[in-house]
Design a protein around this motif. Sequence first.
Motif, PDB file in Angstrom:
ATOM      1  N   ARG A   1      26.054  81.496  37.423  1.00 42.72           N
ATOM      2  CA  ARG A   1      27.235  82.304  37.137  1.00 42.72           C
ATOM      3  C   ARG A   1      28.523  81.491  37.138  1.00 42.72           C
ATOM      4  NH1 ARG A   1      27.960  87.214  36.043  1.00 42.72           N
ATOM      5  NH2 ARG A   1      25.824  87.770  36.605  1.00 42.72           N
TER       6      ARG A   1
ATOM      7  N   PHE B   1      28.694  80.507  33.661  1.00 34.98           N
ATOM      8  CA  PHE B   1      28.829  81.678  32.799  1.00 34.98           C
ATOM      9  C   PHE B   1      30.270  82.211  32.820  1.00 34.98           C
ATOM     10  CE2 PHE B   1      28.647  86.342  32.390  1.00 34.98           C
ATOM     11  CZ  PHE B   1      27.996  86.487  31.181  1.00 34.98           C
ATOM     12  N   ASP B   2      30.892  82.229  34.001  1.00 35.78           N
ATOM     13  CA  ASP B   2      32.217  82.824  34.149  1.00 35.78           C
ATOM     14  C   ASP B   2      33.318  82.005  33.481  1.00 35.78           C
ATOM     15  OD1 ASP B   2      31.190  84.972  35.478  1.00 35.78           O
ATOM     16  OD2 ASP B   2      31.707  84.263  37.492  1.00 35.78           O
TER      17      ASP B   2
ATOM     18  N   LEU C   1      33.195  81.082  30.428  1.00 41.29           N
ATOM     19  CA  LEU C   1      33.067  81.278  28.993  1.00 41.29           C
ATOM     20  C   LEU C   1      33.872  82.466  28.495  1.00 41.29           C
ATOM     21  CD1 LEU C   1      29.208  80.707  28.688  1.00 41.29           C
ATOM     22  CD2 LEU C   1      31.059  79.010  28.597  1.00 41.29           C
TER      23      LEU C   1
ATOM     24  N   LYS D   1      29.975  83.663  25.230  1.00 46.63           N
ATOM     25  CA  LYS D   1      28.854  84.333  25.899  1.00 46.63           C
ATOM     26  C   LYS D   1      27.889  84.934  24.882  1.00 46.63           C
ATOM     27  CE  LYS D   1      31.449  85.416  30.108  1.00 46.63           C
ATOM     28  NZ  LYS D   1      32.115  86.470  30.903  1.00 46.63           N
ATOM     29  N   ARG D   2      28.433  85.505  23.816  1.00 53.66           N
ATOM     30  CA  ARG D   2      27.557  86.071  22.789  1.00 53.66           C
ATOM     31  C   ARG D   2      26.744  84.977  22.110  1.00 53.66           C
ATOM     32  NH1 ARG D   2      32.172  89.296  21.916  1.00 53.66           N
ATOM     33  NH2 ARG D   2      32.863  88.066  20.132  1.00 53.66           N
TER      34      ARG D   2
ATOM     35  N   ARG E   1      24.049  83.946  24.398  1.00 50.89           N
ATOM     36  CA  ARG E   1      23.080  85.054  24.541  1.00 50.89           C
ATOM     37  C   ARG E   1      22.136  85.074  23.341  1.00 50.89           C
ATOM     38  NH1 ARG E   1      19.450  87.725  24.768  1.00 50.89           N
ATOM     39  NH2 ARG E   1      19.119  89.773  25.742  1.00 50.89           N
TER      40      ARG E   1
ATOM     41  N   MET F   1      20.642  84.454  31.094  1.00 49.39           N
ATOM     42  CA  MET F   1      21.420  85.219  30.136  1.00 49.39           C
ATOM     43  C   MET F   1      20.775  86.563  29.845  1.00 49.39           C
ATOM     44  SD  MET F   1      24.206  83.701  29.496  1.00 49.39           S
ATOM     45  CE  MET F   1      24.698  84.863  28.218  1.00 49.39           C
TER      46      MET F   1
ATOM     47  N   SER G   1      21.644  88.732  32.712  1.00 54.49           N
ATOM     48  CA  SER G   1      23.068  89.056  32.795  1.00 54.49           C
ATOM     49  C   SER G   1      23.544  89.956  31.658  1.00 54.49           C
ATOM     50  CB  SER G   1      23.897  87.774  32.800  1.00 54.49           C
ATOM     51  OG  SER G   1      23.618  87.001  33.928  1.00 54.49           O
TER      52      SER G   1
ATOM     53  N   TRP H   1      25.475  92.637  21.935  1.00 54.00           N
ATOM     54  CA  TRP H   1      26.067  91.341  21.634  1.00 54.00           C
ATOM     55  C   TRP H   1      25.786  90.887  20.213  1.00 54.00           C
ATOM     56  CZ3 TRP H   1      22.264  88.085  20.075  1.00 54.00           C
ATOM     57  CH2 TRP H   1      20.967  88.393  20.503  1.00 54.00           C
TER      58      TRP H   1
END
Length: 400
Positions: free
Chosen positions: A312, A315-316, A318, A323-324, A327, A385, A388, A394
Amino acid sequence: MDPITNPYAPGAGTQPPELAGREALREAVRIAIARLRLGRPAKSMILVGLRGVGKTVLLERMRLDAEKEGIHTLRIETPESRSLPALLAPQLRLALLRLSRVESAKEYAQQGLRALAGFATALKVKFGDIEVGLDLEPEPGLADNGDLEGDLTALLEQVGVAAREANTALVMCIDELQYVQEEELSALISALHRCALDRLPVSLIGAGLPQLRGKAGSAKSYAERLFDYPEVGPLSESDAATALVKPAEEEGVSYEPQAVQEIIRHTRGYPYFLQEWGKHAWDVATESPITLADVQLAAREAIAALDESFFRVRFDRLTPGEKRYIRAMAELGPGPHRSGDIASLLGREVTSLAPTRSNLINKGMIYSPSHGDTAFTVPLFDEFMKRSMPQQDWRHTEQE
């Protein structure tokens, strides 16, 4: 079992209780440094690999190995926001001060300190983050032209001469080397090349993500001949078992074979993950041996801990669009994946996603193992991912 005696050490750069499977690399570095000290040719080395494979741990162990042999080392981690000259200058000062205490090298080390004063003063305008104590006045014309490549070369040559006269070597251990700007990396490679040509005992042991090979080659075409690039990957099944079992045995605790196999299956042999799973399996177990049931019971805690402490935090950083993108990569599996396949899942043209892909590479989240391919720099990130972002909204979100 008692959590106080839990032997496992999950953490960023934390030395594990058992550094398994890296003996050959440590020996290769030991030989290279010993040759360098004798004035014989030896390549510098850059360790490349994904996150979580233990590059930082291995680099630090190599540095400590060298220090035990009387080698002078620098320990540097390169953040995204600092210049390489700013990181090198104070570390080189400390090395030169240490060398100045050796009678045979005193005069040369003092000359190096004069070079450092000229280097820092001349480059202060360009690299405003340089902060270093100046022990001697600069010598006009010595590493003070304001040209990074030329001045860094002159400075490292002076350090190399002092190290040679002290019958030692200087080894720069630089982690996260992929964050060094290309101009600065080019200057460092050029300086190391000159030291190698002059048979001066100055070397680099670096570590970084897989894209570092290409970045070094772009900075200087001869980088592939100046460095070895050993790949640090997941541990073999036997080495993973050793990393897991041996620390427990030293505390009088054993594992059922099925429990070991289950942890290796989940972690794929990645050292950081092994430490996290070992920790939680230990905490869940009530007695020795640690069983398959204990490992299965610990699974939720281990995965949650990895999600929060390892995944994370990346991840945070981004944006929603980034993120898409990752993903979509996760939907395709572990990778590598063709850029066109990722774009198709997002309902976009490849060219429109190029800036997003570039930003993710710069952030160290993905890399390109070959032209047109994209892969995660973080192992098992595809699984994270999916946990999450489990929904499918997405896929066709409007552009940012």
